[in-house]
Design an enzyme around this catalytic site. Structure first.
Site, mmCIF file in Angstrom:
data_model
loop_
_atom_site.group_PDB
_atom_site.id
_atom_site.type_symbol
_atom_site.label_atom_id
_atom_site.label_comp_id
_atom_site.label_asym_id
_atom_site.label_seq_id
_atom_site.Cartn_x
_atom_site.Cartn_y
_atom_site.Cartn_z
ATOM 1 N N SER A 22 0.834 -1.211 0.000
ATOM 2 C CA SER A 22 0.000 0.000 0.000
ATOM 3 C C SER A 22 0.867 1.258 0.000
ATOM 4 O O SER A 22 0.474 2.283 -0.577
ATOM 5 C CB SER A 22 -0.977 0.005 1.182
ATOM 6 N N ARG A 73 23.145 -15.528 2.260
ATOM 7 C CA ARG A 73 22.555 -14.209 2.436
ATOM 8 C C ARG A 73 23.275 -13.135 1.614
ATOM 9 O O ARG A 73 22.644 -12.292 0.983
ATOM 10 C CB ARG A 73 22.665 -13.860 3.931
ATOM 11 N N MET A 98 10.766 -6.714 4.469
ATOM 12 C CA MET A 98 10.957 -7.359 5.770
ATOM 13 C C MET A 98 12.324 -8.038 5.922
ATOM 14 O O MET A 98 12.458 -8.990 6.687
ATOM 15 C CB MET A 98 9.816 -8.359 6.032
ATOM 16 N N ILE A 100 16.663 -7.398 6.545
ATOM 17 C CA ILE A 100 17.661 -6.423 6.990
ATOM 18 C C ILE A 100 18.748 -6.347 5.925
ATOM 19 O O ILE A 100 19.211 -7.378 5.425
ATOM 20 C CB ILE A 100 18.236 -6.864 8.348
ATOM 21 N N HIS A 117 8.293 3.234 8.971
ATOM 22 C CA HIS A 117 8.133 2.317 10.096
ATOM 23 C C HIS A 117 6.945 2.773 10.962
ATOM 24 O O HIS A 117 6.822 3.971 11.262
ATOM 25 C CB HIS A 117 9.421 2.320 10.941
ATOM 26 N N GLU A 150 22.934 0.508 9.343
ATOM 27 C CA GLU A 150 23.085 -0.945 9.454
ATOM 28 C C GLU A 150 22.267 -1.558 10.588
ATOM 29 O O GLU A 150 22.133 -2.776 10.662
ATOM 30 C CB GLU A 150 24.562 -1.302 9.646
HETATM 31 C C1 GRF Z 1 3.934 -0.640 6.847
HETATM 32 O O1 GRF Z 1 3.187 -0.565 8.032
HETATM 33 C C2 GRF Z 1 5.339 -0.151 7.070
HETATM 34 O O2 GRF Z 1 5.436 0.817 8.054
HETATM 35 C C3 GRF Z 1 6.064 -1.395 7.521
HETATM 36 O O3 GRF Z 1 5.493 -2.416 6.740
HETATM 37 C C4 GRF Z 1 4.158 -2.071 6.406
HETATM 38 C C5 GRF Z 1 4.008 -2.220 4.931
HETATM 39 O O4 GRF Z 1 2.687 -2.030 4.492
HETATM 40 N N1 GRF Z 1 7.497 -1.240 7.356
HETATM 41 P P1 GRF Z 1 2.364 -2.009 2.941
HETATM 42 O O5 GRF Z 1 2.907 -3.305 2.346
HETATM 43 O O6 GRF Z 1 2.991 -0.808 2.330
HETATM 44 O O7 GRF Z 1 0.862 -1.983 2.864
#
Ligand code: GRF
Length: 221
Positions: A22, A73, A98, A100, A117, A150
Site C-alpha cells: 500500500s 545471504r 521485511m 535487513i 516504520h 546498518e
Molecule cells: C507498513 O506498516 C510499514 O510501516 C512497515 O510495513 C508495512 C508495509 O505495508 N514497514 P504495505 O505493504 O505498504 O501496505
C-alpha cells in the site's frame, strides 16, 4: 539561437516490498499527481508472490523478484543490489520490506535508502511495532520515515507524526489509522531526497526550513 533549459534529471526509485504494497501504491499515486520529483524505476521483492508486485505490474511498473536465500545471504543481497542497480536507481525506498540490509548493500546508495516504520522511533523497533506498542500500553504511537543504517529500524529521522492509541484498539484498528499517515509522509520524504533537500550532520537529518516542523507543530502558540 534559443537555448531551452533542460530540466534536472528526475530521481529514479527502487521500491522494495515484501507484502501488500500500500505504501508503494501511495508513492506511485503521489508521483502521478506530480508531488514527488522522482519516478519508480523498479519494484523489487524478496517474496515472489507478494501482492505488492501484482499491484505494481497492474499499473505498468517494472518488477523484479529476488527470492530470499537463507543459505547464502550475501549472494542474495548482491543479486538484489545488481538487479535494482541495473535500472539506474538513485534512491531505494523500503516500503514494507521485511529483510535487513547490510552495510555492503547500503554503501551502493549512501544516505539514499529510506524506510517507513509504524512507530515513533526509537520506540518499538522491529517487525511488530504495532503489537509491541499495544502491549506496552502507550497512549501515543505514530509513524517514522528515516534513512537506513546498518541497525534495524535505525538511522537519521526525516519525518514523524503521532497517532493516538485508543483503549479499544487492536493491531488491525491501529494499523488502519497508521497507514494513511505512512501514505502521506513517505512521498514527502522521498521528494525531499529526490530534490537533494536533506543534509546529514552528526548522524541527524537537517530539513529545509519549510519542512523543519512538518507536520504542523500543534504545540506552537
Ligand atoms: C507498513 O506498516 C510499514 O510501516 C512497515 O510495513 C508495512 C508495509 O505495508 N514497514 P504495505 O505493504 O505498504 O501496505
Amino acid at each position: 539561437m534559443v537555448t531551452v533549459p533542460t530540466s534536472p534529471r528526475r530521481a529514479r526509485l527502487a521500491v522494495l516490498l515484501s507484502g501488500t504494497g500500500s505504501n508503494m501504491v501511495a508513492l506511485a499515486d503521489a508521483i502521478d499527481r506530480g508531488t514527488v520529483a522522482a519516478d519508480v524505476a523498479v519494484v523489487a521483492s524478496d517474496v515472489p508472490t507478494a501482492p505488492g508486485l501484482a499491484r505494481a505490474e497492474a499499473r505498468g511498473l517494472e518488477t523484479v523478484r529476488v527470492p530470499f536465500d537463507r543459505s547464502d545471504r550475501s549472494a542474495w543481497e548482491d543479486e538484489l543490489a545488481r538487479a535494482i542497480a541495473a535500472h539506474g536507481v538513485d534512491i531505494v525506498v523500503l516500503a514494507g520490506f521485511m529483510r535487513i540490509l547490510s552495510g555492503a548493500f547500503l554503501a551502493h546508495w549512501p544516505d539514499r535508502v529510506v524506510n517507513v516504520h509504524p512507530s515513533l522511533l526509537p520506540a518499538f523497533r522491529g517487525a511488530d511495532a504495532v503489537g509491541d506498542a499495544l502491549a506496552a500500553g502507550v497512549r501515543v504511537t505514530g509513524v517514522t520515515v528515516h534513512l537506513v543504517d546498518e541497525l534495524v529500524d535505525h538511522g537519521p529521522i526525516l519525518l514523524q507524526e503521532a497517532v493516538a492509541v485508543h483503549p479499544t484498539d487492536t493491531r488491525e484498528s491501529l494499523l488502519e489509522r497508521l497507514h494513511p499517515v505512512e501514505h502521506r509522509l513517505l512521498p514527502v520524504a522521498v521528494d525531499l531526497l529526490a530534490r537533494d533537500r536533506v543534509a546529514i550532520e552528526d548522524g541527524r537529518a537537517i530539513l529545509p526550513p519549510d519542512l523543519a516542523t512538518f507536520p504542523a507543530d500543534r504545540s506552537a502558540p
